[in-house]
Scaffold this active site. Structure first.
Site, PDB file in Angstrom:
ATOM      1  N   TYR A 100       0.849  -1.194   0.000  1.00 38.67           N
ATOM      2  CA  TYR A 100       0.000   0.000   0.000  1.00 38.67           C
ATOM      3  C   TYR A 100       0.882   1.240   0.000  1.00 38.67           C
ATOM      4  O   TYR A 100       1.818   1.345   0.799  1.00 38.67           O
ATOM      5  CB  TYR A 100      -0.889   0.004   1.251  1.00 38.67           C
ATOM      6  CG  TYR A 100      -1.695   1.272   1.405  1.00 38.67           C
ATOM      7  CD1 TYR A 100      -2.928   1.403   0.774  1.00 38.67           C
ATOM      8  CD2 TYR A 100      -1.213   2.342   2.156  1.00 38.67           C
ATOM      9  CE1 TYR A 100      -3.667   2.571   0.896  1.00 38.67           C
ATOM     10  CE2 TYR A 100      -1.950   3.509   2.277  1.00 38.67           C
ATOM     11  CZ  TYR A 100      -3.176   3.615   1.642  1.00 38.67           C
ATOM     12  OH  TYR A 100      -3.897   4.771   1.746  1.00 38.67           O
ATOM     13  N   GLU A 183      -2.554   7.565  -4.860  1.00 40.91           N
ATOM     14  CA  GLU A 183      -2.549   6.291  -4.143  1.00 40.91           C
ATOM     15  C   GLU A 183      -2.345   5.129  -5.092  1.00 40.91           C
ATOM     16  O   GLU A 183      -2.920   5.111  -6.178  1.00 40.91           O
ATOM     17  CB  GLU A 183      -3.894   6.118  -3.407  1.00 40.91           C
ATOM     18  CG  GLU A 183      -3.978   4.846  -2.580  1.00 40.91           C
ATOM     19  CD  GLU A 183      -5.393   4.599  -2.048  1.00 40.91           C
ATOM     20  OE1 GLU A 183      -5.672   5.019  -0.912  1.00 40.91           O
ATOM     21  OE2 GLU A 183      -6.195   3.991  -2.771  1.00 40.91           O
TER      22      GLU A 183
END
Ligand code: GDP
Ligand code: MN
Length: 361
Positions: A100, A183
């Site tokens: 992530y 992201e």
């Protein structure tokens, strides 16, 4: 403005972050386009501006022969209430691990907040809840244009070192694209190397012009027309059209409609000082929505002249009923114009809204 995944990935590629190859299709008829994508297995991803698509059935994986059926299924679906108009079809990646990585603005410290976790994917929220320490954080002033190596190392930790350059590149994307959010979840490793399997990029609306992005591109046809006249206009799904001057007055009108158990069809603020021409276009725009049964016009004349508003309403020449509340500058003239044409006028906002809710039901 939130970019679509395929647009975000296009940008990442330009900055040297690999993303799986793919094509965008806009209907099941375009499935033959998928021949351009390599591999026996393909991933079909609904291009909708909501998160958590995977869990909501917006990401489908299958063999090449299954693609037509999967595409039909995806185009007929709503993902969290958003219809699917575009599908990104990509090569399937044999993922060995998911990470992530995200960057946002931390408003309290006025810095870019970089988050990295050695476990990514659809369960990231759960991970953050159960083991918040798994999320590594770094804050850096956006005045620093290159992410220093010590920060990169602290973020990467024991994860593969080739993630470092991806973090630095994403940081450049974040700054140069005036992003509020960048992201990659998941950032994945495969035998062939690293890939951004998903990508999110939100560009600051104040930077759209500099970024060459049209502010109107997400608008419906009616919203586009409204924007061309400079109206603040939002489509809703009720039967009562609403036109007001000033965002506060118009919002209050919507609240009152809700209070009397009616349903507004839209929010339209004509703005300050609207002349008859603008009012006419506003009335026609709202009346052009098939579900609109009655229109409430709520005007408090300060710099807006009530007689101009009245002429605009009359000149619009629409078939639906218009119920009007006019107060302020040139009120008497405005009322006289409307009365002469048989329009229904009431003195208070409360009365017009009540009358409109009755007329609509
Ligand atoms: P999101 O749910 O909107 O975040 O959609 P993602 O694009 O992140 O996809 C959700 C999940 O699907 C990912 O976390 C992966 O586990 C899985 N997935 C997506 N693409 C691939 C792929 O190419 N290969 C494999 N093995 N899994 C994938
Ligand atoms: Mn994702």
């Amino acid at each position: 403005m939130k970019l679509m995944e395929y647009e975000a990935k296009e940008i990442l590629r330009k900055y040297g972050i690999p993303a799986p190859s793919g094509v965008v299709i806009r209907s099941p008829d375009q499935v033959p386009e998928c021949d351009k994508v390599a591999g026996d297995r393909l991933v079909l991803k609904a291009q909708v501006e909501v998160g958590g698509r995977g869990k909501a059935g917006g990401v489908l994986i299958g063999g090449r022969s299954e693609v037509p059926a999967l595409a039909r299924a995806l185009f007929s679906r709503d993902i969290k209430g958003v219809p699917v108009r575009e599908v990104l079809v990509e090569e399937w990646l044999p993922i060995t691990h998911e990470y992530y990585l995200s960057m946002t603005i931390d408003r309290s410290s006025k810095k870019v907040l970089i988050l990295f976790a050695e476990a990514g994917g659809v369960e990231i929220e759960e991970l953050v809840r159960t083991s918040p320490e798994a999320l590594r954080r770094m804050r850096i002033s956006p005045l620093v244009h290159e992410l220093p190596l010590f920060m990169v190392r602290a973020l990467v930790g024991s994860a593969p070192a080739e993630i470092g350059p991806v973090i630095r590149k994403l940081y450049r994307v974040f700054l140069e694209k005036d992003a509020l959010l960048a992201e990659i979840n998941p950032l994945v490793t495969t035998e062939q190397g690293l890939y951004a399997a998903d990508a999110k990029l939100v560009v600051d609306d104040n930077a759209l012009r500099r970024q060459g992005i049209s502010a109107n591109r997400d608008l419906t046809d009616k919203e586009r027309v409204a924007a061309s006249y400079g109206f603040s206009y939002v489509e809703l799904d009720g039967t009562i059209g609403v036109i007001g001057n000033g965002a506060g007055l118009t919002m209050a009108t919507l609240d009152l409609i809700e209070f009397y158990k009616g349903k507004a069809a839209n929010f339209l603020d004509v703005g300050g000082g609207a002349d008859q021409e603008r009012v006419m276009h506003a009335v026609r725009l709202v009346a052009g929505v098939p579900s609109v049964r009655v229109i409430v016009v709520n005007i408090l004349g300060g710099i807006t002249r009530c007689d101009e508003v009245a002429r605009g309403i009359v000149n619009a020449g629409i078939s639906q009923k218009v119920i009007v509340r006019l107060a302020g500058i040139h009120e008497a003239e405005g009322r006289a114009i409307l009365a002469g044409q048989g329009y229904r006028m009431l003195d208070t906002m409360d009365e017009v809204v009540k009358a409109a809710v009755e007329a609509a039901s």
